[in-house]
Motif scaffolding. Structure first.
Motif, short mmCIF file in Angstrom:
data_model
loop_
_atom_site.label_atom_id
_atom_site.label_comp_id
_atom_site.label_asym_id
_atom_site.label_seq_id
_atom_site.Cartn_x
_atom_site.Cartn_y
_atom_site.Cartn_z
N GLU A 17 38.48 29.24 33.73
CA GLU A 17 38.83 30.12 34.82
C GLU A 17 38.66 31.55 34.69
OE1 GLU A 17 42.68 29.53 36.46
OE2 GLU A 17 42.99 27.44 35.34
N SER A 18 37.60 32.20 35.45
CA SER A 18 37.55 33.41 35.25
C SER A 18 37.30 34.05 36.49
CB SER A 18 36.23 33.50 34.24
OG SER A 18 35.01 32.95 34.92
N LEU A 19 37.17 35.35 36.70
CA LEU A 19 37.03 36.20 37.81
C LEU A 19 35.65 37.01 37.82
CD1 LEU A 19 40.51 37.73 37.76
CD2 LEU A 19 39.78 36.04 39.45
N GLY A 20 35.00 37.17 38.64
CA GLY A 20 33.66 37.82 38.63
C GLY A 20 34.07 39.39 38.57
N ILE A 21 33.50 39.96 37.80
CA ILE A 21 33.65 41.42 37.40
C ILE A 21 33.39 42.34 38.63
CG2 ILE A 21 32.89 43.32 36.10
CD1 ILE A 21 32.79 41.67 33.49
N TYR A 22 32.19 41.97 39.34
CA TYR A 22 31.56 42.69 40.50
C TYR A 22 31.87 42.17 41.84
CZ TYR A 22 28.73 44.47 36.48
OH TYR A 22 28.30 44.83 35.29
N ASP A 23 32.81 41.06 41.78
CA ASP A 23 32.88 40.37 42.95
C ASP A 23 34.47 40.64 43.43
OD1 ASP A 23 30.41 39.61 43.11
OD2 ASP A 23 31.00 37.86 42.05
N GLU A 24 35.22 40.75 42.25
CA GLU A 24 36.86 40.38 42.49
C GLU A 24 37.46 41.84 42.31
OE1 GLU A 24 38.35 37.15 42.99
OE2 GLU A 24 36.49 36.06 42.58
N SER A 25 38.73 41.92 42.92
CA SER A 25 39.59 42.98 42.62
C SER A 25 40.80 42.56 42.30
CB SER A 25 39.75 43.64 44.13
OG SER A 25 38.69 44.31 44.73
N VAL A 26 41.76 43.24 41.79
CA VAL A 26 43.11 42.68 41.36
C VAL A 26 44.34 43.66 41.59
CG1 VAL A 26 44.29 42.30 39.04
CG2 VAL A 26 41.93 41.92 39.13
N GLN A 27 45.32 43.01 41.91
CA GLN A 27 46.52 43.77 42.27
C GLN A 27 47.18 44.52 41.33
OE1 GLN A 27 47.88 43.99 45.65
NE2 GLN A 27 49.52 45.40 44.99
N THR A 28 47.00 46.01 41.20
CA THR A 28 47.69 46.67 40.31
C THR A 28 48.04 48.17 40.92
OG1 THR A 28 47.24 47.82 38.01
CG2 THR A 28 45.36 47.66 39.44
N LEU A 29 49.27 48.93 40.53
CA LEU A 29 49.45 49.93 41.02
C LEU A 29 49.74 49.96 42.41
CD1 LEU A 29 47.45 52.65 38.97
CD2 LEU A 29 49.98 51.92 38.62
N ASP A 30 50.36 48.77 43.03
CA ASP A 30 50.55 48.52 44.40
C ASP A 30 49.30 48.75 45.19
OD1 ASP A 30 53.07 48.15 43.80
OD2 ASP A 30 53.83 50.30 44.01
N LYS A 31 48.27 48.32 44.63
CA LYS A 31 46.95 48.53 45.48
C LYS A 31 45.85 47.42 44.83
CE LYS A 31 44.90 52.51 43.53
NZ LYS A 31 44.67 53.75 43.50
#
Length: 180
Positions: A17-31
């Motif tokens: 299970e991995s995430l694409g470095i250039y395709d994905e975003s992650v919720q951090t610092l309320d954004k």
């Protein structure tokens, strides 16, 4: 290259299970922050910049994403605190210059007589804080009395100095107007 198709770019382990470095975003610092942006801000500048066309793996495992999020949050926290300390130091330097200038002008004015036309004729307006009915405000809570201006950010209600964040404005108040 396809030989790295299932490997994590940051730890080198094979991951299901991995995430694409250039395709994905992650919720951090309320954004939502793109993973590539977080990596770029946390990696040393001595490394070559991330490039989506290189032959390295294009994914990151979930464990490394959690570690990256923590590093990114720490980095942003440090930058924010550093910026606020710079603002406080700037105001302290300005305050010291002002005090030195005032004491110098006092010593000069005491050494020569003052003529009537040199006396100040303008009066300064007193600072008035808005007090809501039924709400008791002490002078120490005056830092909450900031005005927001969409172009300039936050403004000190006492000296009209502008700030980008409310936190910086409050820090300025506590540091520069501590006698109020």
């Amino acid at each position: 290259m396809d030989i790295f198709e299932s490997f994590c770019r940051t730890c080198g382990n094979e991951c299901l299970e991995s995430l694409g470095i250039y395709d994905e975003s992650v919720q951090t610092l309320d954004k939502m922050v793109p993973i590539a942006e977080m990596l770029a801000s946390c990696l040393p500048t001595s490394l070559p910049p991330l490039d989506p066309t290189d032959d390295y793996p294009k994914q990151i495992c979930r464990i490394c994403v959690k570690k990256l999020s923590m590093a990114y949050e720490f980095s942003q926290q440090w930058l924010g605190a550093h910026s606020e300390f710079n603002v406080a130091l700037k105001f302290e330097q300005r305050r010291k210059r002002s005090l030195a200038s005032k004491s110098q002008s006092r010593s000069q004015s005491q050494s020569r007589p003052v003529k009537d036309e040199e006396l100040p004729t303008e009066t300064t307006d007193a600072v008035h804080l808005k007090i809501e009915p039924g709400v008791v405000t002490a002078p120490a809570t005056a830092e909450i009395r900031t005005r927001c201006n969409s172009d300039l950010g936050f403004k000190c209600a006492i000296c009209n100095e502008s700030f980008h964040t409310e936190r910086a404005c409050k820090f300025h108040f506590q540091f520069s107007h501590k006698d109020l």
